[in-house]
Design a protein around this motif. Structure first.
Motif, PDB file in Angstrom:
ATOM      1  N   THR A 547       0.837  -1.196   0.000  1.00 36.00           N
ATOM      2  CA  THR A 547       0.000   0.000   0.000  1.00 36.00           C
ATOM      3  C   THR A 547       0.874   1.249   0.000  1.00 36.00           C
ATOM      4  OG1 THR A 547      -1.778  -1.099   1.173  1.00 36.00           O
ATOM      5  CG2 THR A 547      -1.670   1.281   1.388  1.00 36.00           C
ATOM      6  N   ASN A 569      -6.676   0.110  -6.555  1.00 37.00           N
ATOM      7  CA  ASN A 569      -7.541   0.597  -5.480  1.00 37.00           C
ATOM      8  C   ASN A 569      -8.981   0.896  -5.859  1.00 37.00           C
ATOM      9  OD1 ASN A 569      -5.885   1.006  -2.891  1.00 37.00           O
ATOM     10  ND2 ASN A 569      -4.545   1.702  -4.544  1.00 37.00           N
ATOM     11  N   GLU A 572     -11.413  -1.239  -4.171  1.00 35.91           N
ATOM     12  CA  GLU A 572     -11.312  -1.410  -2.723  1.00 35.91           C
ATOM     13  C   GLU A 572     -11.874  -0.236  -1.940  1.00 35.91           C
ATOM     14  OE1 GLU A 572      -7.330  -2.356  -1.541  1.00 35.91           O
ATOM     15  OE2 GLU A 572      -7.069  -3.596  -3.320  1.00 35.91           O
ATOM     16  N   VAL A 573     -12.433   0.740  -2.635  1.00 37.09           N
ATOM     17  CA  VAL A 573     -12.829   1.979  -1.979  1.00 37.09           C
ATOM     18  C   VAL A 573     -13.681   1.743  -0.738  1.00 37.09           C
ATOM     19  CG1 VAL A 573     -13.975   4.188  -2.257  1.00 37.09           C
ATOM     20  CG2 VAL A 573     -12.760   3.172  -4.177  1.00 37.09           C
ATOM     21  N   VAL A 576     -11.948  -0.075   2.398  1.00 35.35           N
ATOM     22  CA  VAL A 576     -10.966   0.743   3.098  1.00 35.35           C
ATOM     23  C   VAL A 576     -11.636   1.852   3.882  1.00 35.35           C
ATOM     24  CG1 VAL A 576      -9.098   2.383   2.768  1.00 35.35           C
ATOM     25  CG2 VAL A 576      -9.128   0.239   1.489  1.00 35.35           C
ATOM     26  N   GLU A 577     -12.628   2.447   3.291  1.00 42.02           N
ATOM     27  CA  GLU A 577     -13.203   3.603   3.951  1.00 42.02           C
ATOM     28  C   GLU A 577     -13.987   3.224   5.198  1.00 42.02           C
ATOM     29  OE1 GLU A 577     -14.841   5.845   0.762  1.00 42.02           O
ATOM     30  OE2 GLU A 577     -12.875   6.667   0.290  1.00 42.02           O
ATOM     31  N   ALA A 580     -11.164   3.012   7.830  1.00 41.83           N
ATOM     32  CA  ALA A 580     -10.561   4.275   8.240  1.00 41.83           C
ATOM     33  C   ALA A 580     -11.579   5.194   8.903  1.00 41.83           C
ATOM     34  CB  ALA A 580      -9.953   4.957   7.029  1.00 41.83           C
ATOM     35  N   ILE A 582     -13.554   7.627   8.837  1.00 40.25           N
ATOM     36  CA  ILE A 582     -13.999   8.747   8.013  1.00 40.25           C
ATOM     37  C   ILE A 582     -12.785   9.260   7.266  1.00 40.25           C
ATOM     38  CG2 ILE A 582     -15.039  11.032   7.993  1.00 40.25           C
ATOM     39  CD1 ILE A 582     -16.299  10.179  10.728  1.00 40.25           C
ATOM     40  N   PRO A 583     -12.555   8.721   6.107  1.00 38.12           N
ATOM     41  CA  PRO A 583     -11.310   9.017   5.424  1.00 38.12           C
ATOM     42  C   PRO A 583     -11.301  10.375   4.747  1.00 38.12           C
ATOM     43  CG  PRO A 583     -12.605   7.493   4.137  1.00 38.12           C
ATOM     44  CD  PRO A 583     -13.399   7.801   5.353  1.00 38.12           C
ATOM     45  N   SER A 584     -12.399  10.984   4.503  1.00 38.41           N
ATOM     46  CA  SER A 584     -12.373  12.280   3.843  1.00 38.41           C
ATOM     47  C   SER A 584     -13.642  13.025   4.201  1.00 38.41           C
ATOM     48  CB  SER A 584     -12.301  12.095   2.342  1.00 38.41           C
ATOM     49  OG  SER A 584     -13.568  11.772   1.841  1.00 38.41           O
ATOM     50  N   LEU A 585     -13.507  14.321   4.236  1.00 40.76           N
ATOM     51  CA  LEU A 585     -14.643  15.150   4.622  1.00 40.76           C
ATOM     52  C   LEU A 585     -15.856  14.915   3.732  1.00 40.76           C
ATOM     53  CD1 LEU A 585     -12.783  18.462   5.305  1.00 40.76           C
ATOM     54  CD2 LEU A 585     -13.796  16.908   6.959  1.00 40.76           C
ATOM     55  N   GLU A 586     -15.593  14.702   2.453  1.00 38.86           N
ATOM     56  CA  GLU A 586     -16.699  14.599   1.508  1.00 38.86           C
ATOM     57  C   GLU A 586     -17.718  13.516   1.849  1.00 38.86           C
ATOM     58  OE1 GLU A 586     -13.713  16.776  -0.811  1.00 38.86           O
ATOM     59  OE2 GLU A 586     -13.849  15.419   0.883  1.00 38.86           O
ATOM     60  N   VAL A 588     -18.928  12.366   4.774  1.00 32.95           N
ATOM     61  CA  VAL A 588     -19.712  12.359   6.008  1.00 32.95           C
ATOM     62  C   VAL A 588     -21.067  13.032   5.809  1.00 32.95           C
ATOM     63  CG1 VAL A 588     -19.670  12.922   8.434  1.00 32.95           C
ATOM     64  CG2 VAL A 588     -17.561  12.467   7.224  1.00 32.95           C
TER      65      VAL A 588
ATOM     66  N   ALA B 323     -18.845  20.874   2.765  1.00 29.97           N
ATOM     67  CA  ALA B 323     -18.960  19.459   2.445  1.00 29.97           C
ATOM     68  C   ALA B 323     -19.235  18.567   3.662  1.00 29.97           C
ATOM     69  CB  ALA B 323     -17.724  18.959   1.687  1.00 29.97           C
ATOM     70  N   ARG B 324     -19.533  19.165   4.808  1.00 34.38           N
ATOM     71  CA  ARG B 324     -19.982  18.316   5.928  1.00 34.38           C
ATOM     72  C   ARG B 324     -21.349  18.793   6.383  1.00 34.38           C
ATOM     73  NH1 ARG B 324     -16.717  16.561  10.660  1.00 34.38           N
ATOM     74  NH2 ARG B 324     -18.276  14.914  10.481  1.00 34.38           N
ATOM     75  N   SER B 516      -9.594   5.289  -2.246  1.00 33.71           N
ATOM     76  CA  SER B 516      -8.777   4.914  -1.074  1.00 33.71           C
ATOM     77  C   SER B 516      -7.897   6.060  -0.607  1.00 33.71           C
ATOM     78  CB  SER B 516      -7.889   3.705  -1.414  1.00 33.71           C
ATOM     79  OG  SER B 516      -8.664   2.632  -1.838  1.00 33.71           O
ATOM     80  N   ARG B 517      -8.536   7.193  -0.366  1.00 31.46           N
ATOM     81  CA  ARG B 517      -7.775   8.410  -0.082  1.00 31.46           C
ATOM     82  C   ARG B 517      -6.858   8.286   1.124  1.00 31.46           C
ATOM     83  NH1 ARG B 517     -11.436  13.684  -0.540  1.00 31.46           N
ATOM     84  NH2 ARG B 517      -9.356  14.524  -0.143  1.00 31.46           N
ATOM     85  N   ASN B 539      -7.812  14.648   9.323  1.00 33.87           N
ATOM     86  CA  ASN B 539      -8.914  14.058  10.062  1.00 33.87           C
ATOM     87  C   ASN B 539      -8.312  13.099  11.085  1.00 33.87           C
ATOM     88  OD1 ASN B 539     -11.060  12.654  11.054  1.00 33.87           O
ATOM     89  ND2 ASN B 539     -11.628  11.704   9.107  1.00 33.87           N
ATOM     90  N   ASP B 542      -8.907   9.253  11.263  1.00 30.40           N
ATOM     91  CA  ASP B 542      -8.327   8.309  10.310  1.00 30.40           C
ATOM     92  C   ASP B 542      -7.074   7.706  10.954  1.00 30.40           C
ATOM     93  OD1 ASP B 542      -6.980   6.974   8.310  1.00 30.40           O
ATOM     94  OD2 ASP B 542      -7.328   8.521   6.799  1.00 30.40           O
TER      95      ASP B 542
END
Ligand SMILES: [Zn+2]
Ligand SMILES: [Zn+2]
Ligand SMILES: [Zn+2]
Lengths: 588, 588
Positions: A547, A569, A572-573, A576-577, A580, A582-586, A588, B323-324, B516-517, B539, B542
Motif C-alpha cells: 500500500t 484501489n 477497494e474503496v 478501506v473507507e 478508516a 472517516i477518510p475524507s470530509l466529503e 460524512v 462538504a460536511r 482509497s484516499r 482528520n 483516520d
C-alpha cells in the motif's frame, strides 16, 4: 571491427536446400562437404555473392562436436569449421563478409536438460576457435531455441576471439520453444556482450515481425532478421515454402521502418530472395532507433525496467534462512518444495524480483545455490537476486542463471570489489553495493556517499555501467539511533543526485527490535521513495508495504497518472473507507 | 523604560492590613483613602520605602469602575487612581519606582461570566489612563484569577500608555481558580506583549514555587513573585499568616535560583518582610535564564510547543461545514452540541489543535464564530485554530479567544496581509499563510517559496515573529498533475531551509477525487514529515494518518528515542502483526 554490424547488411539465404540440389544425400552430414566437396559449397556461396549478399554464412551450422558426433565426426570439428570459413572466402572480388555460423547442439542445458553450462561452453569454444582461425569476420549464433545454450556460446565466443558476435534465436508464437521472450533475450544477450541481436527461421516475416519489433524497442544494438520464406507446408510429400522472392520482399518491407539494419532469409529461400532483398534495400533509408537506456534485470521470460518514471521495484526477501527456520530446514533437508512455494507466494503478492539466499550452516552453499537457482528459474517467472558474498558461490550461480541477475552484494572493501566485480561484468549482471568498507558503516550520509563513489569508480574500471549499479544506502534500526533513518534518506538523495546510479534498501532493518514493525517500515518506505529509492527489499506479504509503495510511487511521480494506484484501489474503496472510519470530509 | 523590569527589584508588601491599622474601617473603600486620607496612605508607602523597597505599589487595587461602583464611587475612577499614584511618589529621595496597581473587577468574562471583552477592556482602559496620568512607572495587574480578564486589561494598557506592564495571576494548587495553567498564562501573556509575568498572593512561597518554576521555564521575560506570608489560618477570629519575616525569607530562598528577578510579598506581610527580602537579595546573584524560544500555541490550559525535536502537530479538520452537512446543519440550527461533540472526539483521537470553521450560507459568521469559540474554549482543553478569511470575523473571535490562537488563514495578496496581520500581531496569535497570491497558486516550489518570502517580510514589518508564521505549502490533488505532490514536498523543504518558519499542510487535498484516499494521505504525510512538515491539518479519526505520523516522526528524528511511538505501539504488537500477516522475518 565492430562497426561492420552497424552497417546495412544483406545476409545470404538457405544453405541446406541448395546443397541438396547439388547432391547432398539426405541423412548425410552437410558440414562434411566443407572438407570433402568444397567446390559445391563454394558454388552455393558464389550464387549468394553474385546475388549481391554483403555477408555469406559458413556451412558450419551443425559443426559443433555434439552434432558432428551423430556422424562419428566429433574429432573433425576443427577442420570442418576452419575449412567452412576458407571455402566461403575470396569469391569474386572478395568484397563481402564471412559470418561463421554456429547452431545449437540439439541438447538442452540444465535445468531444461542435463547439459551443464561448462559442457556447452567447451563445445562452442572448440567450434568458434576453428571459425576464428579460418578467418571468419564475425560469429553468428543462429536458430537457437534456448537462451541458456546461446548464452554459453556467446561467453565462449567472447573468450576465444575478439570477433563481433550476432545472436539470433528462433521464435514460435512470440516465444522460443523454451519460453524465452524476445525482450528477455535482447536484454540478457546485450548484457553478455552480444554485438547484434535478432531472430531467424521461424514462420516467416509475418510471424517474426512482432518479435523483431519488440527487440528493436528493447536494445540499442544492431538488429538482424532472417525469416524463412513463409510458414512451410507439406505439398506432395515435400516441404514447400510459400513466399517466392517477390512475395518475400513484400513481407519484408515493414522491417525497414524499425530502425534495424541486418536482413537476410532462412529456410526456403534462394539467391533470388537475396537479390530482391539487396535491390529493395538500396532504395531505403534506415531510420535511427532511439532506445532509452534504462536499467534492466531479466529472467528468461520477464524484463524489469527501472527508471524515475516507473514504479520502484520490490525484491521479495523471504527466501533467506537467516532467522527463518522453515527455510533453513528446507535447505538442509533438500526439501526445495518449500523454497519454490516461498517464491510463488511472493510473486503472487507482487514481488518484481526474488532474493535467493541459501547461506546456512551445514549445507554446501555453492551446490545448494545452483540447485535452488535452477529450480526457481524453471518455475518462477520473475528475475532472481543471487544473495551471497562468496565469489565461488556467485560464479557458479551466475553461470547457471540464464537471466540478467542482480548480485547481492559487494561493498567498498577492495577484496570484495576485486573478486566479485569481474564476475558481474562477465555474466552481465547488476550488482548491489553496500555503502560500507574495511572501517565499517559510516554514520553520515556524506561518508556513505564517498564509499558509493569509490564503488562506482571501481565498477567503471571493470567496465560495468552505472545502470547496473544498485547502491544499498543501508537502513539501520532507529531503535538505537534517532538519526539513523535520516542519514539513510539523505544517503539516497546524495547518491541519486551525485552518482546517477540506482538506489536500493533493505527497508525493514530500520525497525529492528521495535514493536509494530510494519508501521515503521511502511512509513519509511514512503519516505525513501520520496528521497529517490529505486528498489525496496521487503516482505511482499506485508500489505502495508505494498500500500505504501503504491501510494508513495503515485505521489513521487513514479506512477504516471496513478494508473497502477487506481487499478489496484478502484475496487477497494468501500472496504478501506469503512476501516478508516472517516477518510475524507466529503463522505460524512 | 522597559529595562526597569529587567533589574533585580524588591516590591513592597501588603497594603490593606496596614491601612486598617491606620484606621480604615472594615467595609469601607480602601482606595478612597487616596483622596480623603492621602497622608495615611503615604505613611504606609514610606514604611516600605524606608524598608528598602525598590518599588511601591499604588493603593489602587480595587480602583476600577466596577469595584468602585460597589461604594457608589464609579465616577471617581480618574481621581482615585491619579491621586493613588501621586501619593506614592517623591517619598524620601524618591529613588524608587511606583507601580500602578490594577486588580480584578470581580466579574468574569464570557464564557465563564457575562462580561464582554469590550466591557472589561473599557473598564481597565479608564483606570490605567488615570494611573499613567498620575505618573506611574509601570502597571501591575495583580491577583487575577482569570486569564480573559487580565488579557483585556493588558490590551487596554498597551493601547492607553507605553508603560511596561506586569501581569501577575494567583494560583491555587497549580492552576488559577478558573483553570488557567502557569504555562498557558506565561505563553499567552507574553504573546500579548506583557513585559513581566508572574504570580502573587496564593498560599505563600511554597505553593507558588512550582508555579513560578514553570513560568521561568516557559517565558524569557522577567518573572515576578509576591507570595502571601504563608497560607492564612483563622486564629481567635482573626486571619493569621504563619510566616514571620524570618521564616518568609527562608521560604523565598529557592526562588533566587530560578533566574527570576522581581520579588515581593503580599497578604500578611509587613515592611519588615520587605526589609529582610531586600537585605537577602543584596547578597545573591541572579542567574541567567536560558529559555529556548520555540513556536507555541496555547489554550487557557494547554501549551503546544513546536520544534524540530518534537512531534509534528495535528490540527483536527472536522469542524468545517464545507462538504460536511452535519456541521452545516448544526451551525444553522444553533445546535452547537454537535460542534462540541465533534471537537471532543477529535481531542480523544489525538488532535493537538482544533480548526474551527463556521463559514456556511445563511448564518452570521462573526456572531456564530464567537459563540462556537466560546463554547469550545470552555469545554475543550486544546488550543483553537480560527478559520476564516474575513478580518471582522477574525477580530471578534480573537478578542474572545483567551488563548494564543492560530489564524487560518492569510495569503500573499496585499489586501489579506494588510487587513489580517495587524490583528495577528495585536492578539498575539500565530498565522497560517497560504503560498498563493493575486495570480493564484504557482506551480513550482521556487515560485511558492517567493510568495512565502514576501509574506514573511510583511509579517516582519508588522512585528510578527518568524516563530508565529505557519506557511501552508499547499497540497493539491495528484489526480490531475503527477508533479503536484513533488512540488509541495519541495516547497516544504525550501521554506524550512530558507525561511526558518513553521510549515503546515492540509494533507488530504492531495488525494481529492481519488479512491482509497486514506492510503495516499498517509503515505503523503510520511513524505511531508520527512521533508520537514511541522503541522498537519488532517482528520484525526483516520487511524492510518495517526499511525503514519507516529512512525514518520520517529524516523525523522522528531520523536526522540521513539518514546511516543513505543508508548503507542508496545501494547498493539500482536494485533498488528496478525493483520500484516508476516511483518518481519524474525517472527516466522
Ligand atoms: Zn530456417
Ligand atoms: Zn494576597
Ligand atoms: Zn497582595
Amino acid at each position: 571491427m565492430e562497426n561492420i554490424l552497424k552497417k546495412v547488411l544483406v545476409f545470404d539465404g538457405a544453405m541446406g536446400t541448395l546443397l541438396q540440389e547439388k547432391g547432398l544425400t539426405p541423412g548425410a552430414c552437410p558440414e562434411l562437404m566443407n572438407k570433402e566437396e568444397p567446390k559445391k559449397v563454394r558454388e552455393v556461396h558464389k550464387a549468394y555473392v553474385d546475388a549481391g549478399a554483403d555477408v555469406v554464412t559458413t556451412n558450419t551450422f551443425g559443426g559443433n562436436r555434439i552434432k558432428l558426433s551423430e556422424y562419428g565426426l566429433e574429432n573433425e570439428v576443427a577442420e570442418i569449421n576452419q575449412r567452412g570459413v576458407e571455402v566461403a572466402k575470396g569469391i569474386n572480388d572478395g568484397k563481402y563478409f564471412v559470418a561463421g555460423s554456429v547452431g545449437p547442439t540439439g541438447r538442452f542445458l540444465e535445468p531444461l536438460g542435463d547439459m551443464t553450462f561448462d559442457e556447452a561452453y567447451d563445445v562452442f569454444k572448440e567450434q568458434i576457435n576453428a571459425l576464428a582461425k579460418g578467418g571468419a569476420d564475425f560469429i553468428i549464433f543462429e536458430t537457437f531455441h534456448d537462451l541458456g545454450e546461446v548464452r554459453a556460446g556467446l561467453l565462449a565466443a567472447k573468450d576465444v576471439c575478439s570477433l563481433p558476435v550476432i545472436c539470433s534465436l528462433t521464435y514460435d508464437g512470440g516465444r522460443t520453444l523454451t519460453g524465452v521472450t524476445p525482450r528477455s533475450a535482447a536484454i540478457i544477450l546485450e548484457s553478455l556482450g552480444a554485438d547484434a541481436i535478432g531472430a531467424n527461421c521461424s514462420g516467416g516475416p509475418e510471424e517474426l515481425y512482432p518479435v523483431i519489433e519488440e527487440i528493436t524497442r528493447t536494445t540499442s544494438l544492431p538488429v538482424i532478421v532472417e525469416p524463412n520464406a513463409g510458414l512451410p507446408e507439406m505439398k506432395e510429400g515435400k516441404v514447400y515454402y510459400p513466399l517466392d522472392p517477390q512475395l518475400f520482399i513484400e513481407k519484408m518491407v515493414p522491417f525497414f521502418n524499425l530502425g534495424m539494419n541486418i536482413f537476410g532469409s532462412c529456410c526456403g529461400s534462394s539467391p533470388l530472395h537475396t537479390k530482391n532483398l539487396k535491390q529493395k534495400i538500396k532504395n531505403i533509408t534506415i531510420l535511427a532507433r532511439n532506445v532509452e537506456r534504462r536499467s534492466t534485470l531479466a529472467s528468461r521470460e520477464q524484463v524489469i525496467f527501472l527508471g524515475e518514471d516507473t514504479l520502484p521495484k520490490i525484491i521479495g526477501e523471504r527466501i533467506n534462512p537467516t532467522a527463518r527456520k522453515k527455510i533453513a530446514q528446507g535447505l538442509k533437508e533438500g526439501n526445495y518444495g518449500i523454497i519454490q512455494e516461498e517464491g510463488a507466494i511472493q510473486v503472487e503478492a507482487g514481488a518484481d524480483l526474488l532474493d535467493v539466499n541459501v547461506g546456512t550452516p551445514g549445507i554446501d552453499e555453492k551446490e545448494t545455490m545452483s540447485k535452488v537457482i535452477n529450480l526457481l528459474q524453471q518455475n518462477i517467472s520473475i528475475p532472481l537476486v543471487i544473495d551471497s558474498t562468496n565469489h565461488l558461490v556467485l560464479e557458479n550461480a551466475l553461470k547457471n542463471y540464464q537471466g540478467k541477475a542482480l548480485v547481492n552484494s559487494i561493498n567498498g572493501e577492495q577484496e570484495s570489489l576485486n573478486k566479485i566485480l569481474p564476475l558481474v561484468k562477465r555474466y552481465g549482471a547488476g550488482v548491489i553495493a553496500l555503502v560500507l568498507d574495511e572501517n565499517g558503516i559510516p554514520e553520515t550520509a556524506q561518508e556513505r556517499k564517498k564509499i558509493a563513489h569509490k564503488i562506482c569508480k571501481s565498477c567503471e574500471d571493470y567496465g560495468i555501467s552505472k545502470k547496473d549499479i544498485y547502491i544499498d544506502c543501508l537502513a539501520l534500526t532507529i531503535g538505537t539511533d534517532d538519526n539513523s533513518a535520516k542519514e539513510t534518506l539523505e544517503t539516497i538523495k546524495l547518491v541519486k543526485q551525485n552518482l546517477g546510479v540506482n538506489t536500493i534498501l533493505g527497508v525493514s532493518n530500520v525497525s529492528h527490535g521495535l514493536p509494530s514493525r510494519s508501521k515503521i517500515n511502511s512509513a519509511f518506505l514512503a519516505m525513501a521513495i520520496a528521497s529517490g529509492l529505486d528498489v525496496a527489499i521487503i516482505n511482499p506479504l506485508d500489505k502495508n508495504m505494498l500500500t505504501s509503495l503504491e501510494a508513495a510511487s503515485f505521489l513521487a511521480g513514479r506512477d504516471p497518472k496513478g494508473n497502477n494506484y487506481i487499478k489496484k484501489n478502484s475496487l477497494e474503496v468501500k472496504e478501506v473507507e469503512i476501516n478508516a472510519s472517516i477518510p475524507s470530509l466529503e463522505l460524512v
